[in-house]
Scaffold this motif. Structure first.
Motif, PDB file in Angstrom:
ATOM      1  N   ASN A  56      27.805  54.536  35.514  1.00 21.42           N
ATOM      2  CA  ASN A  56      27.192  53.302  34.999  1.00 21.42           C
ATOM      3  C   ASN A  56      26.327  53.589  33.781  1.00 21.42           C
ATOM      4  O   ASN A  56      26.365  52.870  32.778  1.00 21.42           O
ATOM      5  CB  ASN A  56      26.344  52.640  36.090  1.00 21.42           C
ATOM      6  CG  ASN A  56      27.183  52.051  37.201  1.00 21.42           C
ATOM      7  OD1 ASN A  56      28.382  51.848  37.044  1.00 21.42           O
ATOM      8  ND2 ASN A  56      26.565  51.791  38.331  1.00 21.42           N
ATOM      9  N   SER A  71      33.394  45.551  26.497  1.00 24.47           N
ATOM     10  CA  SER A  71      34.044  44.764  27.545  1.00 24.47           C
ATOM     11  C   SER A  71      35.179  45.541  28.203  1.00 24.47           C
ATOM     12  O   SER A  71      35.406  45.433  29.417  1.00 24.47           O
ATOM     13  CB  SER A  71      34.579  43.452  26.964  1.00 24.47           C
ATOM     14  OG  SER A  71      35.512  43.708  25.924  1.00 24.47           O
ATOM     15  N   VAL A  74      33.905  48.461  30.574  1.00 23.37           N
ATOM     16  CA  VAL A  74      33.496  48.054  31.920  1.00 23.37           C
ATOM     17  C   VAL A  74      34.614  48.301  32.938  1.00 23.37           C
ATOM     18  O   VAL A  74      34.358  48.451  34.138  1.00 23.37           O
ATOM     19  CB  VAL A  74      33.065  46.578  31.922  1.00 23.37           C
ATOM     20  CG1 VAL A  74      32.775  46.081  33.334  1.00 23.37           C
ATOM     21  CG2 VAL A  74      31.829  46.394  31.055  1.00 23.37           C
ATOM     22  N   LEU A  75      35.870  48.387  32.461  1.00 21.46           N
ATOM     23  CA  LEU A  75      36.985  48.669  33.365  1.00 21.46           C
ATOM     24  C   LEU A  75      36.820  50.015  34.064  1.00 21.46           C
ATOM     25  O   LEU A  75      37.382  50.229  35.139  1.00 21.46           O
ATOM     26  CB  LEU A  75      38.311  48.653  32.587  1.00 21.46           C
ATOM     27  CG  LEU A  75      38.774  47.290  32.064  1.00 21.46           C
ATOM     28  CD1 LEU A  75      40.009  47.454  31.190  1.00 21.46           C
ATOM     29  CD2 LEU A  75      39.062  46.343  33.215  1.00 21.46           C
ATOM     30  N   THR A  78      34.975  48.817  37.028  1.00 22.69           N
ATOM     31  CA  THR A  78      35.758  47.873  37.826  1.00 22.69           C
ATOM     32  C   THR A  78      36.912  48.565  38.540  1.00 22.69           C
ATOM     33  O   THR A  78      37.207  48.268  39.709  1.00 22.69           O
ATOM     34  CB  THR A  78      36.291  46.744  36.928  1.00 22.69           C
ATOM     35  OG1 THR A  78      35.200  46.116  36.259  1.00 22.69           O
ATOM     36  CG2 THR A  78      37.042  45.712  37.743  1.00 22.69           C
ATOM     37  N   GLN A  81      35.516  50.426  41.607  1.00 23.82           N
ATOM     38  CA  GLN A  81      35.094  49.522  42.682  1.00 23.82           C
ATOM     39  C   GLN A  81      36.294  48.840  43.333  1.00 23.82           C
ATOM     40  O   GLN A  81      36.322  48.647  44.559  1.00 23.82           O
ATOM     41  CB  GLN A  81      34.128  48.462  42.126  1.00 23.82           C
ATOM     42  CG  GLN A  81      32.805  49.018  41.639  1.00 23.82           C
ATOM     43  CD  GLN A  81      31.845  49.328  42.767  1.00 23.82           C
ATOM     44  OE1 GLN A  81      32.276  49.555  43.887  1.00 23.82           O
ATOM     45  NE2 GLN A  81      30.558  49.350  42.488  1.00 23.82           N
ATOM     46  N   THR A  82      37.292  48.473  42.518  1.00 21.20           N
ATOM     47  CA  THR A  82      38.473  47.808  43.069  1.00 21.20           C
ATOM     48  C   THR A  82      39.228  48.735  44.011  1.00 21.20           C
ATOM     49  O   THR A  82      39.615  48.347  45.130  1.00 21.20           O
ATOM     50  CB  THR A  82      39.391  47.338  41.939  1.00 21.20           C
ATOM     51  OG1 THR A  82      38.680  46.453  41.067  1.00 21.20           O
ATOM     52  CG2 THR A  82      40.607  46.613  42.495  1.00 21.20           C
ATOM     53  N   VAL A 236      37.926  40.938  44.021  1.00 20.56           N
ATOM     54  CA  VAL A 236      37.074  41.616  43.034  1.00 20.56           C
ATOM     55  C   VAL A 236      37.312  41.062  41.643  1.00 20.56           C
ATOM     56  O   VAL A 236      36.366  40.734  40.908  1.00 20.56           O
ATOM     57  CB  VAL A 236      37.330  43.135  43.073  1.00 20.56           C
ATOM     58  CG1 VAL A 236      36.599  43.826  41.925  1.00 20.56           C
ATOM     59  CG2 VAL A 236      36.874  43.719  44.399  1.00 20.56           C
ATOM     60  N   ILE A 237      38.586  40.928  41.253  1.00 26.04           N
ATOM     61  CA  ILE A 237      38.902  40.433  39.913  1.00 26.04           C
ATOM     62  C   ILE A 237      38.460  38.979  39.767  1.00 26.04           C
ATOM     63  O   ILE A 237      37.909  38.575  38.733  1.00 26.04           O
ATOM     64  CB  ILE A 237      40.414  40.582  39.635  1.00 26.04           C
ATOM     65  CG1 ILE A 237      40.798  42.064  39.643  1.00 26.04           C
ATOM     66  CG2 ILE A 237      40.772  39.960  38.282  1.00 26.04           C
ATOM     67  CD1 ILE A 237      42.299  42.308  39.595  1.00 26.04           C
ATOM     68  N   GLU A 240      34.786  38.837  39.240  1.00 20.46           N
ATOM     69  CA  GLU A 240      34.436  39.259  37.876  1.00 20.46           C
ATOM     70  C   GLU A 240      34.668  38.130  36.874  1.00 20.46           C
ATOM     71  O   GLU A 240      33.890  37.949  35.925  1.00 20.46           O
ATOM     72  CB  GLU A 240      35.271  40.481  37.484  1.00 20.46           C
ATOM     73  CG  GLU A 240      34.956  41.738  38.264  1.00 20.46           C
ATOM     74  CD  GLU A 240      33.760  42.491  37.715  1.00 20.46           C
ATOM     75  OE1 GLU A 240      33.339  42.188  36.588  1.00 20.46           O
ATOM     76  OE2 GLU A 240      33.240  43.370  38.438  1.00 20.46           O
ATOM     77  N   THR A 425      28.821  42.896  45.786  1.00 20.57           N
ATOM     78  CA  THR A 425      29.591  42.098  44.824  1.00 20.57           C
ATOM     79  C   THR A 425      29.072  40.669  44.776  1.00 20.57           C
ATOM     80  O   THR A 425      28.905  40.089  43.694  1.00 20.57           O
ATOM     81  CB  THR A 425      31.083  42.107  45.206  1.00 20.57           C
ATOM     82  OG1 THR A 425      31.554  43.456  45.228  1.00 20.57           O
ATOM     83  CG2 THR A 425      31.899  41.301  44.207  1.00 20.57           C
TER      84      THR A 425
END
Length: 494
Positions: A56, A71, A74-75, A78, A81-82, A236-237, A240, A425
């Motif tokens: 992070n 942007s 950030v993947l 993500t 976490q996914t 999750v998606i 987001e 989340t």
């Protein structure tokens, strides 16, 4: 004996004390093997938690190095976490079928190997893919770590063992930003992942001491695994996308709901379902899961809101904001060990109720106290928040595991981690919605207030459970003196 059964358990379905899992749960491992087993679990847990926090901190640096926009960078978070939330329940099911030790070791090895791939990443897509693989390995560690602790220690030490685990997670979470910043300053972002290699190797070496209980050897339902992946990936998606693209997010969440219905219908007839419907039928386990989601949602909302409150309304620098927030995780770490010992003596409902109330009090005071430009009272409020969360988390997790028979410890661990990630989340999405719909000055205080309400809800839900029938803090010593009366059931009664 039946009077001491946990809520949701009945006398018509007693534990099979002849199973290998039950034998381990009754006795644990001998010393010094037990110490090495505990070290294996805790080092693997610290590996997973430290890596997430350090990544992070490094997002801006990695974005510049790989020529990626913020942007897209950030993947990196993500993807991890996914994969984590997609794989928790399947990894728990694999552990029950193939053996906890085997799947846990595979998870540590996969996480360590993926760390090397992350360090060698020549592009953002490569790094995102490697982080996804890391998440798969991390899911095995998080789903099965406490289950292995349960088999490594005698039942009277389970609360303390969960406290050690909570202490490790809290300290790793608190230390990860500073460790990440030091590594970035001295060596560059690939070293954030290379430092995982010796820690992973140490965990694998210590894992030789872990108990090796054979699994059920039942076949894994591939369609259920696929449906589970679809459900959690879309959740999750969709979460987001919700603040920026509500229509697309709504469609994804609707598809996730349909997939969830299909998954539940497929799993209901099974004796040991991947989604632990059998455990959720028990009131004690179900209450623990609901309370956990509420508490983690409230805590996450507070942790996201507080730095904005400190920096934008109180004029603190990022470093000063971090200093004011540090007492929170440090108090969680200090309280976890004490809470683990208390959980072996005091009914879970009482400890969780007090913990939820303390967390709510700290969050509410942070939101409402007239600081008049002086942020120093926030140190005391952060300590109260950490005290409350530490008192809540350890007893609640302990109750969740003891409400499940030993052969379903993997499912209990997967559920506990899923509840935590669901709450985290939800708390993050809540704050994103507040920042989108209200002003930057108002959103942090509203978020802190909502977090206080959710924390209080977690405490009330736990208190409504009440002490289990036949539970008594005095029952534990009697049970330890006579294992024929069922030491595990005495623990379950709390």
């Amino acid at each position: 004996m039946t009077g001491r059964l946990a809520e949701g358990r009945t006398a018509t379905a007693p534990l099979d004390r002849s199973t290998p899992q039950q034998a381990h749960a009754d006795a644990g491992l001998p010393s010094p093997r037990r110490a090495f087993a505990i070290a294996a679990v805790l080092s693997a847990m610290s590996l997973v938690v430290l890596d997430a926090g350090m990544a992070n901190v490094a997002l801006p640096t990695m974005a510049r190095a790989l020529n990626a926009t913020p942007s897209l960078a950030v993947l990196v978070i993500t993807a991890y976490q996914t994969a984590l939330v997609m794989a928790l329940l399947p990894c728990a099911a694999l552990g029950e079928r193939l053996g906890y030790w085997r799947v846990f070791v595979w998870g540590v090895a996969l996480f360590t190997a993926a760390s090397a791939l992350c360090a060698l990443s020549p592009s953002l897509p490569w790094l995102v893919a490697a982080r996804f693989v890391q998440g798969l390995g991390g899911a095995a560690v998080m789903a099965l770590g406490v289950a292995l602790l349960r088999l490594s220690v005698p039942p009277e030490q389970l609360g303390a063992a969960i406290g050690w685990n909570a202490l490790t997670v809290a300290l790793s979470s608190a230390a990860s930003p500073a460790i990440g910043a030091l590594i970035l300053a001295g060596m560059g972002w690939p070293w954030l992942f290379l430092v995982n290699l010796p820690v992973g190797a140490t965990a694998l070496l210590a894992a030789r001491a872990l108990p090796r209980v054979a699994g059920t050897a039942q076949r894994i339902d591939g369609r259920s695994v696929a449906l589970n992946g679809v459900v959690f990936a879309l959740l999750v998606i969709g979460a987001e996308l919700l603040p920026a693209r509500p229509l697309a997010a709504g469609l994804l969440l609707a598809i996730a709901a349909i997939a969830l219905v299909g998954l539940v219908r497929r799993e209901v007839p099974k004796a040991a379902p991947m989604i632990p419907l059998d455990l959720l039928r028990g009131r004690s386990f179900r209450v623990s899961v609901i309370a956990s989601v509420c508490c983690f949602t409230g805590q996450t909302a507070g942790l996201v809101a507080l730095p904005f409150y400190l920096q934008h309304q109180l004029g603190q620098t990022p470093l000063e904001a971090g200093i004011y927030m540090t007492p929170w995780p440090l108090t969680v770490a200090a309280t976890a060990v004490v809470a683990g010992r208390l959980a072996d003596r005091i009914p879970t409902a009482w400890l969780c109720a007090v913990g939820g109330a303390c967390l709510a009090l700290g969050l509410a005071a942070t939101a409402l106290w007239p600081l008049q430009g002086d942020p120093r009272p926030l140190i005391a409020f952060a300590i109260v928040c950490g005290l409350g969360f530490g008192l809540f988390q350890v007893p609640n997790n302990r109750n969740m595991f003891l409400s499940a028979p030993p052969e379903r410890s993997g499912a209990a661990g997967g559920t506990q981690s899923t509840a935590r990630l669901t709450g985290q989340t939800a708390g993050a999405v809540l704050m994103t919605l507040l920042f989108t719909t209200t002003s930057l000055d108002l959103a942090p205080r509203v978020g802190l207030g909502i977090g206080a309400v959710l924390a209080l809800t977690a405490g009330i839900v736990s208190a409504a459970r009440g002490p289990a029938r036949g539970a008594s803090a005095r029952a534990a010593p009697d049970a330890r003196r006579s294992r024929s009366d069922g030491s595990l059931q005495a623990g379950l009664s709390r």
